[in-house]
Design an enzyme around this catalytic site. Structure first.
Site, PDB file in Angstrom:
ATOM      1  N   PRO A  45     115.333 -19.256 -68.867  1.00 21.29           N
ATOM      2  CA  PRO A  45     115.776 -20.524 -69.460  1.00 21.29           C
ATOM      3  C   PRO A  45     115.861 -21.695 -68.491  1.00 21.29           C
ATOM      4  O   PRO A  45     116.179 -22.803 -68.895  1.00 21.29           O
ATOM      5  CB  PRO A  45     117.169 -20.179 -69.997  1.00 21.29           C
ATOM      6  CG  PRO A  45     117.616 -18.988 -69.222  1.00 21.29           C
ATOM      7  CD  PRO A  45     116.406 -18.255 -68.765  1.00 21.29           C
ATOM      8  N   LYS A  99     104.039 -31.805 -73.212  1.00 16.75           N
ATOM      9  CA  LYS A  99     103.921 -33.096 -73.889  1.00 16.75           C
ATOM     10  C   LYS A  99     103.168 -34.087 -73.022  1.00 16.75           C
ATOM     11  O   LYS A  99     103.492 -34.272 -71.856  1.00 16.75           O
ATOM     12  CB  LYS A  99     105.307 -33.628 -74.204  1.00 16.75           C
ATOM     13  CG  LYS A  99     105.940 -32.834 -75.289  1.00 16.75           C
ATOM     14  CD  LYS A  99     107.066 -33.558 -75.944  1.00 16.75           C
ATOM     15  CE  LYS A  99     107.540 -32.681 -77.098  1.00 16.75           C
ATOM     16  NZ  LYS A  99     108.841 -32.897 -77.556  1.00 16.75           N
ATOM     17  N   ASP A 126     104.479 -25.806 -69.236  1.00 16.72           N
ATOM     18  CA  ASP A 126     104.848 -26.915 -70.116  1.00 16.72           C
ATOM     19  C   ASP A 126     106.219 -27.465 -69.744  1.00 16.72           C
ATOM     20  O   ASP A 126     106.780 -27.111 -68.729  1.00 16.72           O
ATOM     21  CB  ASP A 126     104.745 -26.508 -71.588  1.00 16.72           C
ATOM     22  CG  ASP A 126     105.385 -25.169 -71.815  1.00 16.72           C
ATOM     23  OD1 ASP A 126     106.479 -24.981 -71.276  1.00 16.72           O
ATOM     24  OD2 ASP A 126     104.783 -24.313 -72.494  1.00 16.72           O
ATOM     25  N   MET A 155     115.237 -24.504 -81.126  1.00 12.70           N
ATOM     26  CA  MET A 155     114.509 -25.711 -81.543  1.00 12.70           C
ATOM     27  C   MET A 155     115.153 -26.391 -82.733  1.00 12.70           C
ATOM     28  O   MET A 155     114.480 -26.948 -83.581  1.00 12.70           O
ATOM     29  CB  MET A 155     113.061 -25.357 -81.908  1.00 12.70           C
ATOM     30  CG  MET A 155     112.263 -24.851 -80.733  1.00 12.70           C
ATOM     31  SD  MET A 155     110.583 -24.470 -81.181  1.00 12.70           S
ATOM     32  CE  MET A 155     110.740 -22.879 -81.923  1.00 12.70           C
ATOM     33  N   THR A 179     115.472 -14.701 -72.413  1.00  9.32           N
ATOM     34  CA  THR A 179     115.326 -15.692 -73.467  1.00  9.32           C
ATOM     35  C   THR A 179     116.531 -16.637 -73.483  1.00  9.32           C
ATOM     36  O   THR A 179     117.610 -16.300 -72.976  1.00  9.32           O
ATOM     37  CB  THR A 179     115.132 -14.985 -74.829  1.00  9.32           C
ATOM     38  OG1 THR A 179     114.759 -15.969 -75.783  1.00  9.32           O
ATOM     39  CG2 THR A 179     116.399 -14.260 -75.288  1.00  9.32           C
ATOM     40  N   ALA A 180     116.328 -17.832 -74.057  1.00 10.78           N
ATOM     41  CA  ALA A 180     117.370 -18.871 -74.011  1.00 10.78           C
ATOM     42  C   ALA A 180     118.702 -18.365 -74.556  1.00 10.78           C
ATOM     43  O   ALA A 180     119.759 -18.665 -73.992  1.00 10.78           O
ATOM     44  CB  ALA A 180     116.907 -20.093 -74.794  1.00 10.78           C
ATOM     45  N   GLY A 198     108.631 -20.892 -70.847  1.00  8.45           N
ATOM     46  CA  GLY A 198     110.092 -20.897 -70.787  1.00  8.45           C
ATOM     47  C   GLY A 198     110.637 -19.674 -71.511  1.00  8.45           C
ATOM     48  O   GLY A 198     110.063 -19.216 -72.508  1.00  8.45           O
ATOM     49  N   GLY A 199     111.756 -19.132 -71.024  1.00 11.12           N
ATOM     50  CA  GLY A 199     112.382 -17.992 -71.694  1.00 11.12           C
ATOM     51  C   GLY A 199     111.492 -16.775 -71.673  1.00 11.12           C
ATOM     52  O   GLY A 199     110.941 -16.392 -70.641  1.00 11.12           O
ATOM     53  N   ILE A 256     109.148 -14.706 -77.562  1.00 11.96           N
ATOM     54  CA  ILE A 256     110.193 -15.193 -78.472  1.00 11.96           C
ATOM     55  C   ILE A 256     109.995 -16.693 -78.643  1.00 11.96           C
ATOM     56  O   ILE A 256     110.227 -17.482 -77.714  1.00 11.96           O
ATOM     57  CB  ILE A 256     111.600 -14.869 -77.923  1.00 11.96           C
ATOM     58  CG1 ILE A 256     111.773 -13.346 -77.859  1.00 11.96           C
ATOM     59  CG2 ILE A 256     112.681 -15.501 -78.803  1.00 11.96           C
ATOM     60  CD1 ILE A 256     113.106 -12.874 -77.344  1.00 11.96           C
TER      61      ILE A 256
HETATM   62  C1  LIG Z   1     109.573 -23.264 -77.881  1.00 13.40           C
HETATM   63  S1  LIG Z   1     111.140 -22.516 -77.819  1.00 13.40           S
HETATM   64  C2  LIG Z   1     110.884 -21.434 -76.529  1.00 13.40           C
HETATM   65  C3  LIG Z   1     111.863 -20.336 -76.450  1.00 13.40           C
HETATM   66  C4  LIG Z   1     111.620 -19.450 -75.257  1.00 13.40           C
HETATM   67  N1  LIG Z   1     110.374 -18.740 -75.399  1.00 13.40           N
HETATM   68  C5  LIG Z   1     112.768 -18.482 -75.010  1.00 13.40           C
HETATM   69  O1  LIG Z   1     112.566 -17.263 -75.122  1.00 13.40           O
HETATM   70  O2  LIG Z   1     113.859 -18.949 -74.693  1.00 13.40           O
HETATM   71  C6  LIG Z   1     112.080 -23.800 -77.147  1.00 13.40           C
HETATM   72  C7  LIG Z   1     113.542 -23.758 -77.549  1.00 13.40           C
HETATM   73  O3  LIG Z   1     114.237 -22.768 -76.803  1.00 13.40           O
HETATM   74  C8  LIG Z   1     115.548 -23.204 -76.579  1.00 13.40           C
HETATM   75  N2  LIG Z   1     115.747 -23.290 -75.132  1.00 13.40           N
HETATM   76  C9  LIG Z   1     114.864 -23.005 -74.174  1.00 13.40           C
HETATM   77  N3  LIG Z   1     115.424 -23.174 -72.952  1.00 13.40           N
HETATM   78  C10 LIG Z   1     116.687 -23.579 -73.166  1.00 13.40           C
HETATM   79  C11 LIG Z   1     117.770 -23.915 -72.319  1.00 13.40           C
HETATM   80  N4  LIG Z   1     117.652 -23.862 -70.988  1.00 13.40           N
HETATM   81  N5  LIG Z   1     118.941 -24.297 -72.885  1.00 13.40           N
HETATM   82  C12 LIG Z   1     119.072 -24.345 -74.213  1.00 13.40           C
HETATM   83  N6  LIG Z   1     118.083 -24.032 -75.073  1.00 13.40           N
HETATM   84  C13 LIG Z   1     116.913 -23.654 -74.561  1.00 13.40           C
HETATM   85  C14 LIG Z   1     115.707 -24.565 -77.215  1.00 13.40           C
HETATM   86  O4  LIG Z   1     116.212 -24.367 -78.518  1.00 13.40           O
HETATM   87  C15 LIG Z   1     114.259 -25.028 -77.242  1.00 13.40           C
HETATM   88  O5  LIG Z   1     114.069 -26.014 -78.240  1.00 13.40           O
END
Ligand SMILES: C[S@@+](CC[C@H](N)C(=O)[O-])C[C@H]1O[C@@H](n2cnc3c(N)ncnc32)[C@H](O)[C@@H]1O
Length: 465
Positions: A231, A276, A254, A390, A337-338, A307-308, A312
């Site tokens: 995250p 973006k 990204d 998201m 994951t987040a 990310g994450g 997921i």
């Molecule tokens: C496209 S998704 C990707 C999720 C990612 N694959 C995961 O497993 O965490 C992006 C969303 O993950 C959440 N997210 C990712 N990193 C975050 C963080 N550091 N803090 C809070 N939410 C996060 C947010 O809701 C963000 O809009």
């Protein structure tokens, strides 16, 4: 004034130059010792020499000039020096040496006085020809020395032997692999495998066999590594992620990947931002897939950093399908994951024996018409936690739907903004109050919403950034 980032670590060649040490005492001896095996001409200017310096002088390893240290002397001698140490116990004199050295652009280190210096000496770990230099930019030399002790303990004794083994075979490898990337692969295979252990142990014949095997199996076959970067906190990267980040030829990433993580990617890997763009649109998924395929087919080892966790809400599944269908070798490394990262960051458990036997990960990503396509009756249940990804824009609708499907307005909920990063924030509310919090506190992405009684079980823990 220097700032913490004004020092560039480089290794300076001294075997064809001369160096000047101003001062003959113990401090000067410490700096001279650094030069002894590296510089053939060390000139020490001092009225007197301490015992160690005198010993080196008698051995012919340094040249002693017991001249007066005058401006005239310095102006005459400094221009021919590769570098200068000012190490007398007279601060004013040291600074005068620095002033003149700087006027000739000669690198100068004034011992224990970084301000007039143009270089400082790091703490050094020696496994010749391997050297590891640790610098705190002059901020905390004791810390650098402590780190040196810790790193020393981790390094195998035979590291120097290994480096010499590799140096001696560079020409041999060049004759067998004419391409830079192929040569890099061969060496990487070698140091990642048992050949390295053999060379470290001094078993050159066995090491050579492994090196030969690495040459034979070398081919410029590309592959793609779908890697979860967690995250945001670099401490949450997995060991596998870090290893692949160090081995990739290129990296596609990204906006979820912060700079602190990108800094850990191999410096000469090509970085391709696919997040973006100025138009605020991410690169279309099929263009990302095509780019990954193109690069792997050209022989690159491509790191697709996500990310994450890549599987997921990360579209990792689609990328994997496209790659495998194109015949590309794919490796997937899970990430934190987040939901896990954000919960842990603020002491919010995702499940709890007393109140949450289920935890659902869902995306609040709205459809093109702005509505959410979710099965509300199964979400609006007690005894479970919802981790909503998201979901900032459609949060109002989401909270409303959960209430009309059975959850009370005062049902606990929280938003974790930028979880695990240095600017992370926790916003606690209820289903009724959450949408307003987003507005009043100007909460920004990435943010994760957690709904459920687990929010009330949170405890302040020592995860502060
Ligand atoms: C496209 S998704 C990707 C999720 C990612 N694959 C995961 O497993 O965490 C992006 C969303 O993950 C959440 N997210 C990712 N990193 C975050 C963080 N550091 N803090 C809070 N939410 C996060 C947010 O809701 C963000 O809009």
């Amino acid at each position: 004034m220097t700032n913490e980032n004004s020092y560039l670590p480089i290794t300076l060649r001294l075997d064809d130059g001369q160096a000047l040490v101003v001062g003959g005492g113990m401090v000067a001896a410490n700096k001279t010792r650094l030069l002894l095996s590296r510089c053939p001409q060390i000139i020490v200017v001092a009225r007197e020499l301490g015992a160690e310096m005198m010993h080196w002088h008698q051995q012919g390893r340094i040249q002693w000039r017991n001249d007066e240290i005058t401006e005239e002397f310095l102006t005459r001698n400094l221009p021919s020096m590769r570098l200068v140490f000012a190490a007398t116990d007279d601060r004013t004199l040291n600074r005068e040496v620095a002033r003149i050295a700087r006027s000739f652009n000669i690198p100068i280190c004034v011992v224990d006085d970084p301000e007039p210096s143009t270089f400082i000496t790091p703490a050094i770990i020696e496994r010749t020809p391997v050297q590891i230099a640790i610098s705190t930019g002059g901020a905390a030399p004791v810390l650098a020395r402590r780190l040196r002790g810790q790193i020393e303990a981790l390094l195998p004794e035979g590291l120097g032997r290994l480096a010499k083994f590799m140096r001696a075979r560079r020409g041999w490898i060049r004759e067998r692999a004419d391409n830079v990337m192929a040569r890099k692969r061969i060496w990487e295979d070698f140091v990642d495998g048992p050949g390295m252990e053999a060379a470290l142990a001094g078993d050159d014949t066995i090491a050579e066999n492994y090196l030969g095997a690495a040459v034979e199996k070398s081919s410029l076959k590309g592959e793609v590594w779908l890697v979860g970067a967690g995250p945001g906190d670099p401490d949450l990267l997995t060991l596998a992620a870090l290893r692949l980040m160090q081995n990739a030829d290129s990296v596609l990433y990204d906006q979820l990947i912060p700079e602190t993580i990108m800094e850990r990617v191999r410096r000469d890997a090509e970085r391709v931002f696919v997040g973006k763009k100025r138009s605020h649109h991410t690169l279309p998924q099929d263009e990302i897939n095509a780019e990954l395929i193109r690069r792997a087919q050209a022989g690159e080892r491509v790191l697709r950093l996500k990310g994450g966790d890549p599987f997921i809400f990360g579209r990792g599944g689609e990328e994997m399908e496209a790659l495998v269908d194109a015949g590309i070798h794919v490796r997937v490394v899970p990430g934190i994951t987040a939901a896990s990262g954000c919960g842990a960051a603020f002491g919010i458990p995702l499940t709890h024996r007393d109140c949450a036997q289920t935890c659902l990960f869902l995306t609040g990503h709205a459809r093109a018409d702005g509505t959410l396509d979710l099965h509300w009756p199964s979400l609006a249940r007690k005894g479970q936690t919802l981790a909503i990804y998201m979901g900032l824009n459609p949060l109002k609708e989401l909270c409303h739907k959960l209430q009309i499907n059975g959850l009370p307005p005062d049902w606990p909920a929280a938003i974790i903004e930028h979880g695990t990063r240095s600017d992370q924030k926790l916003h606690v509310g209820t289903l009724a109050s959450l949408p307003e919090l987003v507005e009043t506190r100007k909460i920004s992405s990435p943010a994760l919403t957690i709904v459920g009684q687990v929010v009330e079980h949170r405890r302040h823990i020592n995860n502060d950034k």
